[in-house]
Design an enzyme around this catalytic site. Sequence first.
Site, PDB file in Angstrom:
ATOM      1  N   ASP A  77     -10.626  -8.576   8.138  1.00  0.00           N
ATOM      2  CA  ASP A  77     -12.044  -8.503   7.787  1.00  0.00           C
ATOM      3  C   ASP A  77     -12.688  -9.883   7.798  1.00  0.00           C
ATOM      4  O   ASP A  77     -13.823 -10.047   8.242  1.00  0.00           O
ATOM      5  CB  ASP A  77     -12.233  -7.859   6.402  1.00  0.00           C
ATOM      6  CG  ASP A  77     -12.362  -6.345   6.499  1.00  0.00           C
ATOM      7  OD1 ASP A  77     -12.016  -5.800   7.581  1.00  0.00           O
ATOM      8  OD2 ASP A  77     -12.795  -5.712   5.527  1.00  0.00           O
ATOM      9  N   TYR A 108       0.825  -1.217   0.000  1.00  0.00           N
ATOM     10  CA  TYR A 108       0.000   0.000   0.000  1.00  0.00           C
ATOM     11  C   TYR A 108       0.860   1.268   0.000  1.00  0.00           C
ATOM     12  O   TYR A 108       0.367   2.348  -0.289  1.00  0.00           O
ATOM     13  CB  TYR A 108      -0.932   0.045   1.223  1.00  0.00           C
ATOM     14  CG  TYR A 108      -2.002  -1.028   1.247  1.00  0.00           C
ATOM     15  CD1 TYR A 108      -2.292  -1.785   0.121  1.00  0.00           C
ATOM     16  CD2 TYR A 108      -2.735  -1.276   2.396  1.00  0.00           C
ATOM     17  CE1 TYR A 108      -3.262  -2.764   0.145  1.00  0.00           C
ATOM     18  CE2 TYR A 108      -3.714  -2.254   2.425  1.00  0.00           C
ATOM     19  CZ  TYR A 108      -3.971  -3.004   1.303  1.00  0.00           C
ATOM     20  OH  TYR A 108      -4.932  -3.972   1.320  1.00  0.00           O
ATOM     21  N   ASP A 128      -5.023  -6.856   6.160  1.00  0.00           N
ATOM     22  CA  ASP A 128      -6.253  -6.147   5.792  1.00  0.00           C
ATOM     23  C   ASP A 128      -7.349  -7.163   5.465  1.00  0.00           C
ATOM     24  O   ASP A 128      -8.476  -7.094   5.968  1.00  0.00           O
ATOM     25  CB  ASP A 128      -5.948  -5.264   4.564  1.00  0.00           C
ATOM     26  CG  ASP A 128      -7.083  -4.327   4.218  1.00  0.00           C
ATOM     27  OD1 ASP A 128      -8.053  -4.247   4.999  1.00  0.00           O
ATOM     28  OD2 ASP A 128      -7.011  -3.678   3.152  1.00  0.00           O
ATOM     29  N   ASP A 146      -2.825 -18.292   2.119  1.00  0.00           N
ATOM     30  CA  ASP A 146      -3.999 -18.989   1.583  1.00  0.00           C
ATOM     31  C   ASP A 146      -4.489 -20.034   2.574  1.00  0.00           C
ATOM     32  O   ASP A 146      -5.696 -20.197   2.802  1.00  0.00           O
ATOM     33  CB  ASP A 146      -3.707 -19.593   0.198  1.00  0.00           C
ATOM     34  CG  ASP A 146      -2.292 -20.150   0.074  1.00  0.00           C
ATOM     35  OD1 ASP A 146      -1.510 -20.003   1.032  1.00  0.00           O
ATOM     36  OD2 ASP A 146      -1.970 -20.735  -0.969  1.00  0.00           O
ATOM     37  N   LYS A 150       3.767 -15.531   2.616  1.00  0.00           N
ATOM     38  CA  LYS A 150       3.689 -16.304   1.369  1.00  0.00           C
ATOM     39  C   LYS A 150       5.123 -16.576   0.972  1.00  0.00           C
ATOM     40  O   LYS A 150       5.597 -16.148  -0.082  1.00  0.00           O
ATOM     41  CB  LYS A 150       2.911 -15.462   0.335  1.00  0.00           C
ATOM     42  CG  LYS A 150       2.552 -16.189  -0.940  1.00  0.00           C
ATOM     43  CD  LYS A 150       1.417 -17.173  -0.773  1.00  0.00           C
ATOM     44  CE  LYS A 150       1.156 -17.893  -2.091  1.00  0.00           C
ATOM     45  NZ  LYS A 150       0.325 -19.096  -1.923  1.00  0.00           N
TER      46      LYS A 150
END
Length: 369
Positions: free
Chosen positions: A250, A139, A246, A222, A190
């Site tokens: 959620d 980001y 992020d 994942d 990852k």
Amino acid sequence: MSDAPRIVVLPGDGIGPEIVAAARTLLESLGEFEFDERLMGGCSIDAHGVALTDEVLEACLGADAVLLGAVGGPKWDTTDPDAPRPEQGLLGLRKGMGLYANLRPVRPSPALVGASPLREERIAGTDLLVVRELTGGIYFGDSGRDGDVAHDTCEYSVEEIDRIARTAFEAARRRAGDSGRRPKVTSVDKDNVLETSRLWREVVGRVAGNYEDVELEHLLVDNAAMQLVSRPADFDVVLAENLFGDILSDEAAMLTGSLGMLPSASLGADGAPGLFEPVHGSAPDIAGRGSANPLATILSAAMMLRHGFGRGADAARIETAVDAVLERGLRTPDLASGTVAQPPMVDVPQEVEVGTTEMTAAVLEELGA
Ligand code: NAD
């Protein structure tokens, strides 16, 4: 000047002033605090033309903690890129206060497990904390477009990973102290594909060496996304970089099914003030009706006591009081079983619909305040 901790209060817009007033009443009942109420968000745009003034940022930096309601609403929605927007205030605060760690606990109240999209036996016992890195990664890296090609760059330094990992391990220790269970950090990356993830895993592993009492597990992102819904009760602290955090925070938040119940904390360097706020927005559709659910903000005040002022026992008392009022059947309209995905499955007395003030008074009563 008094020695009482100084809290800058930013009620914001919509239901913000209603829910922040509830949390403030609760804090006042627990001890001496000095409150300094300021404008931020749409209300600040109306008064000063910007969502966050330098003066308010200065006040926040000089406080012991900041309590925020929520900002935004249709009045300030705009497509003009040059017009001020309420969320600029939030971003300005995060940047100006150096808040690099976002903490979101997910602990469905036993009386509300029926609101979870998961079956009760899956969700039972879930009590986890997502620690998300907030100021680095993709980001904030270089991004751009060249004709038909676009790029976003993910970059992390050892220092950035080290400090967020420490936040996660410290939080795990603190939670274990409060609950008596063995602390665990699940670090998400990852590393089979990304170089930043390989550095992440290396640094987290090094930091873990200073916390031998805390178990460390590594999960690929994942796999973590799957495990969070298949065995949520096995997680304690979930540590993730900005983008993964992020998404996972959620996903984890949805485990409770109740937006009005979720608190959060954003923390910076040791000793610097943290920012405590509910996860939900300013709910303009119900503002001014006295029906907003104050519990996410009350639980954010509990996080302030735990993470900002080292008062974990008081925080736990608030959390127990919130569980107790829900077990008594008290519900703000957003929690009433007609509006949740499924009716509550645990044995609760008949539900009584209450407003913000009654819900707050009931929590105070449970606290014996
Ligand atoms: P929202 O979270 O404000 O509302 C979503 C739904 O949940 C609405 O139906 C609302 O009534 C309900 N709800 C939310 N909190 C509630 C509470 N405490 N009690 C009862 N019901 C509650 O999200 P939205 O509608 O997408 O956004 C509304 C405004 O809030 C927008 O301007 C958005 O930009 C802003 N927003 C601000 C923040 C923040 O300040 N951190 C976060 C998200 C959205």
